[in-house]
Design an enzyme around this catalytic site. Structure first.
Site, PDB file in Angstrom:
ATOM      1  N   LYS A   1      -3.069   5.067  -2.659  1.00  0.00           N
ATOM      2  CA  LYS A   1      -4.106   5.836  -1.980  1.00  0.00           C
ATOM      3  C   LYS A   1      -4.603   6.918  -2.920  1.00  0.00           C
ATOM      4  O   LYS A   1      -3.799   7.533  -3.653  1.00  0.00           O
ATOM      5  CB  LYS A   1      -3.524   6.474  -0.717  1.00  0.00           C
ATOM      6  CG  LYS A   1      -3.133   5.458   0.342  1.00  0.00           C
ATOM      7  CD  LYS A   1      -4.360   4.821   0.971  1.00  0.00           C
ATOM      8  CE  LYS A   1      -3.963   3.879   2.104  1.00  0.00           C
ATOM      9  NZ  LYS A   1      -5.138   3.311   2.782  1.00  0.00           N
TER      10      LYS A   1
ATOM     11  N   ASP B   1     -13.459  -1.979   3.435  1.00  0.00           N
ATOM     12  CA  ASP B   1     -12.500  -2.038   4.539  1.00  0.00           C
ATOM     13  C   ASP B   1     -13.226  -1.501   5.780  1.00  0.00           C
ATOM     14  O   ASP B   1     -13.814  -2.267   6.552  1.00  0.00           O
ATOM     15  CB  ASP B   1     -11.252  -1.222   4.148  1.00  0.00           C
ATOM     16  CG  ASP B   1     -10.236  -1.029   5.281  1.00  0.00           C
ATOM     17  OD1 ASP B   1     -10.531  -1.389   6.432  1.00  0.00           O
ATOM     18  OD2 ASP B   1      -9.140  -0.479   5.029  1.00  0.00           O
TER      19      ASP B   1
ATOM     20  N   SER C   1       0.873  -1.166   0.000  1.00  0.00           N
ATOM     21  CA  SER C   1       0.000   0.000   0.000  1.00  0.00           C
ATOM     22  C   SER C   1       0.912   1.217   0.000  1.00  0.00           C
ATOM     23  O   SER C   1       1.719   1.385   0.915  1.00  0.00           O
ATOM     24  CB  SER C   1      -0.870  -0.026   1.261  1.00  0.00           C
ATOM     25  OG  SER C   1      -1.581   1.178   1.390  1.00  0.00           O
TER      26      SER C   1
ATOM     27  N   LYS D   1      -9.261  -6.857   8.479  1.00  0.00           N
ATOM     28  CA  LYS D   1      -8.236  -6.391   9.427  1.00  0.00           C
ATOM     29  C   LYS D   1      -8.669  -6.920  10.782  1.00  0.00           C
ATOM     30  O   LYS D   1      -9.764  -6.586  11.261  1.00  0.00           O
ATOM     31  CB  LYS D   1      -8.181  -4.859   9.470  1.00  0.00           C
ATOM     32  CG  LYS D   1      -7.552  -4.237   8.233  1.00  0.00           C
ATOM     33  CD  LYS D   1      -7.536  -2.729   8.315  1.00  0.00           C
ATOM     34  CE  LYS D   1      -6.923  -2.136   7.059  1.00  0.00           C
ATOM     35  NZ  LYS D   1      -7.189  -0.677   6.958  1.00  0.00           N
TER      36      LYS D   1
ATOM     37  N   LYS E   1      -1.106  -1.101  -4.454  1.00  0.00           N
ATOM     38  CA  LYS E   1      -2.304  -0.323  -4.104  1.00  0.00           C
ATOM     39  C   LYS E   1      -1.863   1.094  -3.836  1.00  0.00           C
ATOM     40  O   LYS E   1      -0.877   1.309  -3.124  1.00  0.00           O
ATOM     41  CB  LYS E   1      -2.965  -0.959  -2.882  1.00  0.00           C
ATOM     42  CG  LYS E   1      -3.779  -0.030  -1.988  1.00  0.00           C
ATOM     43  CD  LYS E   1      -4.442  -0.838  -0.871  1.00  0.00           C
ATOM     44  CE  LYS E   1      -4.628  -0.003   0.394  1.00  0.00           C
ATOM     45  NZ  LYS E   1      -5.144  -0.818   1.516  1.00  0.00           N
TER      46      LYS E   1
ATOM     47  N   GLY F   1      -3.620  -3.988   6.370  1.00  0.00           N
ATOM     48  CA  GLY F   1      -2.579  -3.627   7.322  1.00  0.00           C
ATOM     49  C   GLY F   1      -2.884  -2.283   7.960  1.00  0.00           C
ATOM     50  O   GLY F   1      -3.682  -1.497   7.440  1.00  0.00           O
TER      51      GLY F   1
ATOM     52  N   ASP G   1      -7.256   2.855  -2.976  1.00  0.00           N
ATOM     53  CA  ASP G   1      -7.959   2.911  -1.688  1.00  0.00           C
ATOM     54  C   ASP G   1      -8.272   4.377  -1.372  1.00  0.00           C
ATOM     55  O   ASP G   1      -7.364   5.203  -1.259  1.00  0.00           O
ATOM     56  CB  ASP G   1      -7.058   2.317  -0.586  1.00  0.00           C
ATOM     57  CG  ASP G   1      -7.759   2.232   0.769  1.00  0.00           C
ATOM     58  OD1 ASP G   1      -8.919   2.672   0.884  1.00  0.00           O
ATOM     59  OD2 ASP G   1      -7.132   1.710   1.723  1.00  0.00           O
TER      60      ASP G   1
ATOM     61  N   GLU H   1     -11.065   0.445  -3.112  1.00  0.00           N
ATOM     62  CA  GLU H   1     -11.332   0.160  -1.698  1.00  0.00           C
ATOM     63  C   GLU H   1     -12.017   1.355  -1.034  1.00  0.00           C
ATOM     64  O   GLU H   1     -11.562   2.491  -1.159  1.00  0.00           O
ATOM     65  CB  GLU H   1      -9.969  -0.136  -1.037  1.00  0.00           C
ATOM     66  CG  GLU H   1     -10.043  -0.754   0.341  1.00  0.00           C
ATOM     67  CD  GLU H   1      -8.626  -1.071   0.871  1.00  0.00           C
ATOM     68  OE1 GLU H   1      -7.706  -1.309   0.064  1.00  0.00           O
ATOM     69  OE2 GLU H   1      -8.456  -1.060   2.092  1.00  0.00           O
TER      70      GLU H   1
END
Ligand code: OSB
Ligand code: MG
Length: 371
Positions: free
Chosen positions: A163, A238, A135, A262, A161, A290, A188, A213
């Site tokens: 952001k 998530d 990420s 998670k 991934k 994570g 995400d 996400e």
């Protein structure tokens, strides 16, 4: 397992590189660690609550207080047959799932050690290696992001991934795709959009993403179902999946096609396993998220990722991506093929460096049964 005492610690660990999401930038982590002392065995847990209540409504101070006032007294002095038995003792406390997870997971660690079994086996895992992704946070420039992606691809990671947020999305994804047309890529948003931006979100479909996400509100499932009907790209939830019930609702309403599990967000391994099983029965792949964990939480994420339906690469990456020196030994290493190997040692299979933890500790409190 007779629970004789519980120690809470706050440690400070600077990140090797800042991590920025749609809700803010982190340079250094304040991490709450918890140790359960039972029958001469120490079980360790990490609370994934952040420095601020921005990812969720929990944060390190709320977790510390919830543990000392409610969760620790609920289990201290008790003799539990299994770690999963503590969930019912916490049921009166609403929410505070990250705090609950830290206690429950420390007990799972103790149980595995007591039974002289690998934690992954005790959890019901089968995989002997797990696929890893990374990420990558929002950077100061797109060039800096492309450099980082290049480094992670060269290291072998199997999924990138990034952001996103309004102003750092389509332009960035375009640049990535024009350089790497075929890599497995996802994004995400950490709840940075609303349904008013539907037309904008539709344009993400052109990038052939594995998933997007949590595009909408952190507590929403209903409007994600509406959005999923409008998008070709799979939505992965998530933040909204806080329990097995939330997962069942999301699957039933078609709010997502993938779920990020998670263990902290859902309140511990017992609930995480339930979500895994629901998704498996409905053919919804899951992967392990994570929370910038230290080695203790990271090792537990690795154990969870051995369950069969963890079919997509997780945000479970090497220690050195986060820390100059991790608090476990060996550090978490990822092979050039982007895999983490699973060992046969009891517990998590990683030794805890207590000397280093002592040096990083800024606050510590031990609560004893009957005291
Ligand atoms: O949304 O997955 C997230 C980190 C902190 C809070 C939320 C998230 C993240 C990550 C980092 O994406 C994953 C990791 O590398 O630990
Ligand atoms: Mg996320």
């Amino acid at each position: 397992m007779k629970i004789e005492a519980i120690t809470l610690r706050e440690i400070h660990m600077p990140l090797v590189h800042f991590f920025e999401t749609s809700f803010g930038r982190t340079y250094s982590r304040r991490i709450l660690l918890l140790t359960v002392h039972c029958d001469g065995i120490n079980g360790w847990g990490e609370c994934v609550a952040g420095e601020d209540p921005f990812y969720s409504n929990e944060w390190i101070e709320s977790a510390w207080l919830t543990m000392t006032h409610y969760l620790v007294p609920a289990v201290l002095g008790r003799d539990l047959a299994a770690a999963r038995d503590c969930a019912v003792l916490f049921s009166k406390v609403r929410g505070h799932r990250m705090a609950k997870a830290a206690v429950e997971n420390a007990l799972w660690d103790a149980e595995a050690k007591e039974k002289n079994q690998p934690l992954w086996k005790l959890l019901g895992g089968t995989r002997r290696e797990i696929p890893c992704g990374v990420s990558i946070g929002i950077q100061d420039s797109v060039e800096q992001l492309l450099d980082k992606i290049q480094i992670e691809l060269a290291a072998g990671y199997r999924r990138i991934k990034v952001k996103v947020k309004p102003g750092w999305d389509v332009r960035v994804l375009e640049k990535i795709r024009s350089r790497w047309a075929d890599i497995t890529l996802s994004c995400d948003a950490n709840s940075a959009y609303t349904l008013d931006q539907l037309e904008h979100l539709r344009t993400f479909d052109q990038f052939n993403l594995l998933m997007i996400e949590q595009p909408l509100w952190d507590d929403d499932i209903f409007y994600h179902a509406r959005l999923q009907k409008e998008l070709r790209t799979a939505i992965c939830l998530d933040e909204s999946i806080v329990s097995a019930r939330a997962a069942a609702i999301a699957v039933e309403t078609g709010a997502c096609r993938i779920i990020n599990i998670k263990v902290g967000r859902v309140g511990g391994f017992t609930e995480a396993k339930k979500i895994h099983d629901i998704c498996q029965s409905q053919n919804i792949p899951v992967w392990c998220g994570g929370m910038l964990e230290s080695g203790i939480g990271r090792a537990q994420n690795i154990a969870l990722s051995t369950l069969e339906n963890f079919r997509l690469p997780g945000d479970v990456s090497a220690s050195k991506r986060y820390w100059k020196e991790d608090i476990i030994e060996p550090e978490v290493q990822v092979s050039p093929l982007g895999m983490i190997a699973i060992g046969d040692q009891p517990g998590t299979g990683y030794r805890i460096k207590e000397d280093l933890i002592d040096k990083l500790t800024v606050r510590k409190e031990t609560i004893r049964a009957g005291a």
